[in-house]
Each structure stands twice: as structure tokens, then as C-alpha cells.
Design a protein around this motif. Structure first.
Motif, PDB file in Angstrom:
ATOM      1  N   GLY A 117      -5.442   0.126   6.174  1.00  0.00           N
ATOM      2  CA  GLY A 117      -4.491  -0.965   5.984  1.00  0.00           C
ATOM      3  C   GLY A 117      -3.935  -1.509   7.297  1.00  0.00           C
ATOM      4  N   PRO A 130      -5.889   1.386  -6.022  1.00  0.00           N
ATOM      5  CA  PRO A 130      -5.777  -0.025  -5.664  1.00  0.00           C
ATOM      6  C   PRO A 130      -4.619  -0.285  -4.708  1.00  0.00           C
ATOM      7  N   GLY A 131      -3.692   0.687  -4.549  1.00  0.00           N
ATOM      8  CA  GLY A 131      -2.600   0.530  -3.592  1.00  0.00           C
ATOM      9  C   GLY A 131      -1.619  -0.529  -4.037  1.00  0.00           C
ATOM     10  N   ASP A 175       5.910   3.138   0.077  1.00  0.00           N
ATOM     11  CA  ASP A 175       5.184   1.931  -0.312  1.00  0.00           C
ATOM     12  C   ASP A 175       5.570   0.824   0.668  1.00  0.00           C
ATOM     13  N   GLU A 199      -9.639   0.584   5.395  1.00  0.00           N
ATOM     14  CA  GLU A 199      -9.038   1.578   4.499  1.00  0.00           C
ATOM     15  C   GLU A 199      -7.625   1.971   4.895  1.00  0.00           C
ATOM     16  N   PRO A 220      -3.410   6.767   3.846  1.00  0.00           N
ATOM     17  CA  PRO A 220      -3.301   5.868   2.699  1.00  0.00           C
ATOM     18  C   PRO A 220      -3.677   6.634   1.426  1.00  0.00           C
ATOM     19  N   ASP A 260       1.609  -2.454   5.151  1.00  0.00           N
ATOM     20  CA  ASP A 260       0.428  -2.143   5.966  1.00  0.00           C
ATOM     21  C   ASP A 260       0.680  -0.939   6.860  1.00  0.00           C
ATOM     22  N   MET A 283       0.835  -1.195   0.000  1.00  0.00           N
ATOM     23  CA  MET A 283       0.000   0.000   0.000  1.00  0.00           C
ATOM     24  C   MET A 283       0.870   1.246   0.000  1.00  0.00           C
ATOM     25  N   GLN A 284       0.365   2.272  -0.650  1.00  0.00           N
ATOM     26  CA  GLN A 284       1.098   3.530  -0.597  1.00  0.00           C
ATOM     27  C   GLN A 284       0.495   4.455   0.451  1.00  0.00           C
ATOM     28  N   TYR A 285       1.364   5.081   1.198  1.00  0.00           N
ATOM     29  CA  TYR A 285       0.941   6.042   2.219  1.00  0.00           C
ATOM     30  C   TYR A 285       1.710   7.329   2.018  1.00  0.00           C
TER      31      TYR A 285
END
Lengths: 115, 408
Positions: B163, A114-115, A84, B161, A110, A87, A1-3
Motif C-alpha cells: 500500500g 480486500p482491505g 485502518d 501489496e 498489511p 496507505d 487498508m488495514q495494517y
């Protein structure tokens, strides 16, 4: 996932126009931190002080231009990282290690998609 | 099986099944919905064919299939199904202990994640781990059911959401995350405990806290703080029958008749505490549990109250947890051992930190009364009375104040 990690600090600690000695010190720390992150870091940047900010505001379809940042707060957005990681827990661990000069807050969000 | 018995079966099975499905599909809503579907089917099928030998295993298999079906229907969510094999879902010979993996601990850590809104954590835990309905939880927390339901929805959305991982935290984050779990339970329980009469809105809630801490102690049986918390809640609940007199007035712990305490609960608590002490005897919650244990070891009112031992334990607690509440409780013991003036000096240093805390004024009033400072005592009683909402505590304060005025 990208944050995205949004860095909020009281920019006064970096001197007028963010040009004081504290700035030199923190930039060095950020460079080292970025190297440590390696491929986890997708992007990011430091920002000039809020004195340089301009806000375009849309209200009821009418746009106006203002001097200054969006909100007057004790701590201002001063930079960001895009990372990236698998979690939120990993993102929190990165945020905890992120250099701040003295006090500060890192907001973790986030990225949509689609991450 | 009548509907009450069915509800019992569903509730007992729900925590493990929802946790296993949530962990498997990484999706809390899907797990809850599938379990609800399985329960609905059970009502119909069991009535027709009889109750299966292992109802939990039946419910798990059925819920699992419902989840797979739901995923097939929602093709957009197909990515969840990609890593899921319907392994052993059809083998009816496997009993539920083996069939249903115990993922409740993972789910507890998710529900109590520091990134989940603090006011939603206990509710979410009670909902998912103990199988309480939103209505029951709303009643316990005295908030409208719609508000509670909104909180649960928002919390679950945040989990999905943001994660938040479906994992038990690693060693680096363990102390912080464990503390978040235990504090969640403490805050929820303090609501149940503050009403001494137990007749208020939280009365039935304490039973759920006993169940939740039983599960936690089982899942975290190597964590002294988790075991100690289970012990504390049992010691405190054991004293509930003796906490009010026949007039509905609070009775302070030193004046409670030990014969009225629940000795079965005390025994359970002692069992948890013993294990906690073996693991680590000087963690804060373990020492707090020892304080409860010391009170609960009193045999009858003719024995002297164990104030010296209590003060020694508070001194030890202060070494590891120095906060205003610990100091306030210590001051109560200090007054008995070293005299009211020394305790009053200690209290004066705490005044700023405990401005809105009713017990501070109750203790202060009591000490001032005993020191003969009647005028100051009256004003402390009045502040305490203005802050205390629950009736048993109010009655006690009112009586103390009235007695003092009569003896003036």
C-alpha cells in the motif's frame, strides 16, 4: 487498508513477568496513544511475557507442543495494534509515534483481504 | 523511421507516459504493459500511415486505451477503472505537454521508497523513469538478467501489496524521503565512478546517471541537494577523460591535466551548483559540489593545486556531515597544507571505521611513504592492493609501491 503493527522489544526491560515499574509507565503511554488514534485503531493488545508462551508445532503432519515462543530472539513480540489507514506512509507515521520503552522495532504488515 | 530511431522515440517518451499511467491507474504493471502494447501498435501503424506529428501524444493515447481495455478484460480489477475517466483521450489536437501529466516525481518517490528493497531502488528507477531495459540494467550492475528481473518483480509486488501511496511525500516525511532518493542515485553512480578507466562494465552506465540526475534536477529544481548531486555527477564525469594515462594507470586529481577535462559538462555542473548555492549554500551535498567545482576551476597544471581552498571546504563539510569518509578525504588535503604527520595522526583515529575501505589504505600508504616509514607503507600498499578490484587503481598503487622500493 488495514495494517497490523507488531511491537518487538526486549521484554527484560519490563522486569520479571512484565511487572516492573517500566510496565506501568508504558501501559499509561499506550492508553494515551490509543485515545489519540481514535477510530484509526481497530484493535490491539499487549501480550504477557514469552515465559508464558506455548507453541504448537506441526511437522510432516505431526503436532508437538513446546514451552516458549516460536523464535528465540533479542527482541520479542510484546503486543500489537490493528489500524485502518489509507496507505503505508500513514501506517509508518503511526508506527513512528507508537510508544516503546527504550529500543524496539515495529513491524508493519498489511492484512490480507480486500482491505 | 528505422528501428533504432523508433527505440529512441519510445525510450524518450517512456518515463513520462509510464509515470502518468501508473499514477492514474495506481498500478505500475498495468502502466508498463499498456505502454509496451502501444509501442507494438506504433511499429505497425506508423509504418503504414507515417509517424504522427507528436509521437509521444499518440503513444500516450494508445497506451491509455490499452489500459482501459485491459481493465475491462480483467473484471476482477474493475475497481481500478471505477475512478478513471477517458477524458481528452481522443482529442488529437492537444499536444503531449498538456495531454500527459508529468507524474515522474511521484514515481521516483515510489521507486526509492524506504520500504522498497535497497538493492532494487536504483534498478526500478532506471527502468521506469529512464526506460532502460532489464538487460541494460543487469549489465550495468553486473548481475544476471534473471536476478534483476526477479528484483524488479518483487519490488513492484511490494509496492502494490504494502500500500505504498502514489503521492509525493508530505512535508513531515520530505527530508527523509528526499534523502532516500538522492542516496539511491549516489550509490548507483559510485559504481559507475569507481572504475577510473571507464572501460569496465559500468562505462556506459554513467551516461544514464547523467540523464537520471538531469530529470531529477528538473523535477526538484527547488531542492539544493538534488541540484548539487546533479552538479557533482557532472563534475566527476567531466574529469573522466583525464583520470587514466596512456598506460591505463589512474591519475590522481591533483595531477590531472585540466585541458583533458570535459568543459561543456563542467559548465552544466556549474549552472546546477549556482542555483543550489542560491537556495542553500551549507547543505552537505552543496559543499561537496563546491569541492568538485574548486578542482574543476583549475586552468592548467602550472597553477598550484587548490589545497588550501579544498581543506577549508572540507572543514565546512565536517560541520554538517561528520563521517569517516569525509575525514579521510580531508586528511589528504591536510597532508598538503599542514604536513604528513598531522594527516597520519588523523588517519590513525579513523582506522576502525574504515577497515574494509581500500582508499583508506591507499591514502595511508602514500602518507607513510612520504613520512619515510617504508616498512609500514609496504604493508599498507599490500592491503590496498588486496582490496582494490579495478585495474587503473591497481596499476597506480603498484607503481607507487615499486618506485618507493627502488628509491629505498
Amino acid at each position: 487498508m488495514q495494517y497490523i503493527l507488531l511491537i518487538y522489544e526486549n521484554e527484560e526491560v519490563y522486569g520479571p513477568g512484565k511487572s516492573g515499574p517500566a510496565m506501568q509507565e508504558i501501559v499509561g503511554k499506550h492508553m494515551a496513544f490509543s485515545r489519540e488514534l481514535g477510530p484509526v485503531r481497530v484493535g490491539g493488545a499487549g501480550l504477557k511475557s514469552t515465559a508464558s508462551a506455548t507453541t504448537v508445532r506441526t511437522t510432516n503432519g505431526k503436532q508437538t507442543i513446546h514451552d516458549g515462543a516460536f523464535a528465540e530472539t533479542k527482541e520479542q513480540l510484546g503486543g500489537f495494534y490493528l489500524i485502518d489507514v489509507p496507505d503505508l506512509d500513514t501506517a509508518i507515521a503511526v508506527a513512528k509515534k507508537l510508544p516503546v520503552f527504550k529500543d524496539g522495532s515495529i513491524e508493519i504488515r498489511p492484512v490480507l483481504g480486500p482491505g | 523511421m528505422n528501428s533504432a530511431a523508433l527505440d529512441r522515440v519510445f525510450r524518450d517518451a517512456s518515463g513520462r507516459i509510464v509515470a502518468a499511467l501508473a499514477s492514474r491507474f495506481r498500478h505500475i504493471d498495468l502502466a508498463e504493459d499498456s505502454f509496451a502494447d502501444a509501442c507494438e501498435k506504433a511499429v505497425e501503424v506508423w509504418q503504414r500511415d507515417g509517424v504522427p506529428n507528436d509521437p509521444a501524444a499518440w503513444l500516450y493515447r494508445t497506451a491509455f486505451r490499452c489500459a482501459i481495455d485491459a481493465l475491462r478484460r480483467h473484471r476482477t480489477e474493475a475497481r481500478y477503472a471505477s475512478h478513471v475517466q477517458p477524458e481528452n483521450g481522443n482529442d488529437d489536437s492537444i499536444d503531449d505537454e498538456i495531454l500527459i501529466p508529468d507524474e515522474r516525481l511521484r514515481l521516483v518517490f515510489i521507486c526509492c521508497h524506504p520500504a522498497v528493497a535497497i538493492e532494487a531502488r536504483a534498478a526500478l528507477t532506471l527502468r521506469l523513469i529512464c526506460g532502460l531495459t532489464a538487460r541494460e540494467i543487469a549489465r550495468a550492475f553486473i548481475i544476471p538478467e534473471a536476478t534483476l528481473a526477479q528484483r524488479l518483480i518483487r519490488a513492484k509486488r511490494k509496492i502494490a501489496e504494502a500500500g505504498i501511496p502514489f503521492e509525493v511525500p508530505g512535508p513531515d516525511a520530505w527530508p527523509e524521503r528526499l534523502d532516500a532518493v538522492l542516496s539511491t542515485v549516489e550509490v548507483a553512480y559510485s559504481k559507475a565512478h569507481e572504475d577510473a578507466a571507464g572501460s569496465g562494465p559500468y562505462a556506459g552506465f554513467a551516461a544514464e546517471m547523467l540523464e537520471l540526475t538531469r530529470v531529477l534536477a528538473e523535477l526538484l529544481n527547488n531542492e539544493p541537494e538534488a541540484l548539487a548531486l546533479s552538479a557533482i555527477i557532472r563534475f566527476a564525469e567531466a574529469r573522466r577523460p583525464a583520470r587514466v594515462d596512456s598506460q591505463g594507470m589512474m591519475i590522481p586529481i591533483s595531477e590531472q591535466d585540466p585541458a583533458r577535462w570535459n568543459h561543456a559538462l563542467i559548465e552544466e555542473a556549474s549552472h546546477y551548483l549556482k542555483r543550489a548555492i542560491e537556495l542553500h549554500s551549507d547543505q552537505p551535498r552543496v559543499i561537496q559540489a563546491c569541492i568538485h567545482a574548486t578542482w574543476c576551476s583549475r586552468q592548467d597544471l602550472t597553477n598550484p593545486a587548490p589545497w588550501h581552498a579544498i581543506l577549508t571546504l572540507y572543514d565546512a563539510l565536517l560541520e554538517v556531515r561528520d563521517d569517516a569518509i569525509v575525514r579521510l578525504n580531508r586528511a589528504v588535503a591536510l597532508a598538503e597544507v599542514s604536513g604528513v604527520n598531522e594527516a597520519l595522526d588523523e588517519l590513525n583515529s579513523l582506522a576502525t571505521g574504515l577497515k574494509e575501505f581500500p582508499p583508506f589504505y591507499a591514502v595511508r600508504a602514500d602518507l607513510l611513504r612520504r613520512a619515510g616509514k617504508i616498512e609500514e607503507a609496504i604493508s599498507a600498499y599490500d592491503i590496498a592492493l588486496a582490496l582494490v578490484p579495478t585495474s587503473a587503481e591497481r596499476r597506480w598503487l603498484e607503481k607507487k609501491k615499486t618506485d618507493m622500493m627502488l628509491n629505498k
